[in-house]
Design a protein around this motif. Sequence first.
Motif, PDB file in Angstrom:
ATOM      1  N   ALA A 141       5.193  12.528  11.415  1.00 48.99           N
ATOM      2  CA  ALA A 141       5.237  12.253   9.985  1.00 48.99           C
ATOM      3  C   ALA A 141       4.882  10.789   9.707  1.00 48.99           C
ATOM      4  O   ALA A 141       4.170  10.481   8.754  1.00 48.99           O
ATOM      5  CB  ALA A 141       6.625  12.576   9.433  1.00 48.99           C
ATOM      6  N   ASP A 145       1.877  10.474   7.182  1.00 50.22           N
ATOM      7  CA  ASP A 145       2.235  10.110   5.814  1.00 50.22           C
ATOM      8  C   ASP A 145       1.736   8.718   5.431  1.00 50.22           C
ATOM      9  O   ASP A 145       1.599   8.410   4.249  1.00 50.22           O
ATOM     10  CB  ASP A 145       3.763  10.206   5.618  1.00 50.22           C
ATOM     11  CG  ASP A 145       4.261  11.642   5.731  1.00 50.22           C
ATOM     12  OD1 ASP A 145       3.430  12.545   5.987  1.00 50.22           O
ATOM     13  OD2 ASP A 145       5.478  11.869   5.561  1.00 50.22           O
ATOM     14  N   GLY A 151       5.919  13.024   2.530  1.00 55.77           N
ATOM     15  CA  GLY A 151       6.157  14.454   2.343  1.00 55.77           C
ATOM     16  C   GLY A 151       5.014  15.347   2.779  1.00 55.77           C
ATOM     17  O   GLY A 151       5.172  16.557   2.900  1.00 55.77           O
ATOM     18  N   TYR A 153       3.370  15.521   5.629  1.00 48.98           N
ATOM     19  CA  TYR A 153       3.503  16.079   6.987  1.00 48.98           C
ATOM     20  C   TYR A 153       4.375  17.329   6.938  1.00 48.98           C
ATOM     21  O   TYR A 153       3.998  18.388   7.440  1.00 48.98           O
ATOM     22  CB  TYR A 153       4.112  15.035   7.929  1.00 48.98           C
ATOM     23  CG  TYR A 153       4.290  15.519   9.354  1.00 48.98           C
ATOM     24  CD1 TYR A 153       3.236  15.452  10.256  1.00 48.98           C
ATOM     25  CD2 TYR A 153       5.502  16.052   9.788  1.00 48.98           C
ATOM     26  CE1 TYR A 153       3.381  15.905  11.566  1.00 48.98           C
ATOM     27  CE2 TYR A 153       5.659  16.504  11.095  1.00 48.98           C
ATOM     28  CZ  TYR A 153       4.595  16.427  11.976  1.00 48.98           C
ATOM     29  OH  TYR A 153       4.739  16.870  13.260  1.00 48.98           O
ATOM     30  N   ASP A 154       5.514  17.213   6.280  1.00 55.25           N
ATOM     31  CA  ASP A 154       6.434  18.353   6.190  1.00 55.25           C
ATOM     32  C   ASP A 154       5.758  19.536   5.494  1.00 55.25           C
ATOM     33  O   ASP A 154       5.948  20.690   5.870  1.00 55.25           O
ATOM     34  CB  ASP A 154       7.700  17.955   5.422  1.00 55.25           C
ATOM     35  CG  ASP A 154       8.544  16.967   6.226  1.00 55.25           C
ATOM     36  OD1 ASP A 154       8.312  16.851   7.442  1.00 55.25           O
ATOM     37  OD2 ASP A 154       9.416  16.305   5.627  1.00 55.25           O
ATOM     38  N   LYS A 158       5.214  23.112   7.222  1.00 50.57           N
ATOM     39  CA  LYS A 158       5.798  24.285   6.564  1.00 50.57           C
ATOM     40  C   LYS A 158       4.726  25.373   6.435  1.00 50.57           C
ATOM     41  O   LYS A 158       4.986  26.550   6.714  1.00 50.57           O
ATOM     42  CB  LYS A 158       6.325  23.863   5.179  1.00 50.57           C
ATOM     43  CG  LYS A 158       6.992  24.968   4.413  1.00 50.57           C
ATOM     44  CD  LYS A 158       8.495  24.977   4.710  1.00 50.57           C
ATOM     45  CE  LYS A 158       9.161  26.190   4.084  1.00 50.57           C
ATOM     46  NZ  LYS A 158       9.964  26.981   4.964  1.00 50.57           N
TER      47      LYS A 158
END
Lengths: 411, 96
Positions: A141, A145, A151, A153-154, A158
């Motif tokens: 991340a 990022d 956010g 990367y997440d 996901k």
Amino acid sequence: MTVLETRPHPIDRPQGGSLIGQFEYGLDAPICLTWELTYACNLSCAHCLSSSGRRDPNELSTEQCEAVIDELQRMKVFYVNIGGGEPTIRPDFWHLLEYAVNHDVGVKFSTNGVRINPERAAFLASTDYVDVQISLDGATAEVNDYVRGPGSYDMAIKALTNLRDAGFQDAKISVVVTRQNVEQLDEFKALADEYGATLRLTRLRPSGRGADVWDELHPLPEQQRVLYDWLLANGENVLTGDSFFHLAAFGEALPGLNLCGAGRVVCLIDPVGAVYACPFAIHDNFYAGSIVTDGGFERVWQNSELFNELRSPQTSGACTKCEFFDSCRGGCMAAKFFTGLPIDGPDPECVQGYGESALEGSRTVPPASQDHSRRSPARNQPVMLTLARREDLVAPPVSACAEGPLAGFIP
Amino acid sequence: MLDEAWDLSPSVSLRPEPFGALAYHFGNRRLTFLKRPELVSVVRGLGSHDDVRSALAAADVPPAQWTAYVGALRGLADTDMIRPRATAGPIEGNDT
């Protein structure tokens, strides 16, 4: 650039010979067509090659997009790479995806993952002719990022998780290789393996907002070598979009097409229907025509004055004297143009070192001809600042009022 | 192969190009280039001829080049661009 009324004289093309030789003279339809559906994007990546952010009010309507797909089917363009902006935030994206597949135009689309929820992932897993490419520019991340924003990367992870859980086979993880992530190639590969995905590495171009951060992000000369060695060792199982042909001048050619395909086998349709020579060249200098006002895509592809120039024998200036010219063919046209280097000179990242000396000379970086970046900063915009301290300072500065007997004393 | 009946795969589409044609397989998504117009004629003619030999003859390929063309066809068969015609498979049952 103008689109001629009639198709210009067919260029005298040699019979037989190598495929690359044939490609240089162009094809009747592209084999690698990128179509950016919107300039709107939920992210504001620092290096966005299309300077995306805000939707353009003149973006093609659903009907116009369907007409483009109909035309691609007639031209037998068997698949299209859809991007943006973030294509999935167009409300009609899923409709257009199905429309394309039903008209024999396969789709590979690039996304940051924002709309790949479990339901969409299940739908994608049920289609046969769709490829999904998730953009990720760091294997952690922290690295990702830094350029793509907090956010992001997440969000990508996901999406990959949802795709894997839905049983989607062989997603792609698309990585733009930078100075910060070039040391993470093995980690990217492990990440791809973990999600049953294929790793795709592409070259950072100084296009769009990329022009502003290229100096800071492009791999250093010694890193180019790291990348080349890694690709030679792992290239079989990794996609590259054939984008690293400038590295071929290290010696052995990399797998794929070692050729600039701009206007010959490659082109880009932008969200308002403008056609450019390649996805990395959204600039007036590489504008071939408009599918809206110039009579459709086929006419632009076949009759554009610019494209016919690109399909004619090129002059490559000083590069032709280099012993590696046959390997790299002078490198990437867009990389040269957007760093202010002459098109008939070396690539700015020429691995024989001619690029560095060219960059040191006098050059003017061309102004952008379009910018859809947001006008005000977004909440999740990357802030490319890192904490650092001056190396020459060993202690806090001594103020004028310091009265201690040891003030300023360094043992 | 010369005496066998072959056909273009049903999931393959040919796109004419100045140097020959581009073949795309919708199933395995492979793209192949047919670099000679004569090879394109042969491939297009496979389905309407009893065997590869007559398809080659119909496309005016000199017999001296047939071996080379069979090599090219085998390459196309490896990626399922062309496949043996189902209705006229090799006849078996001759054993006594």
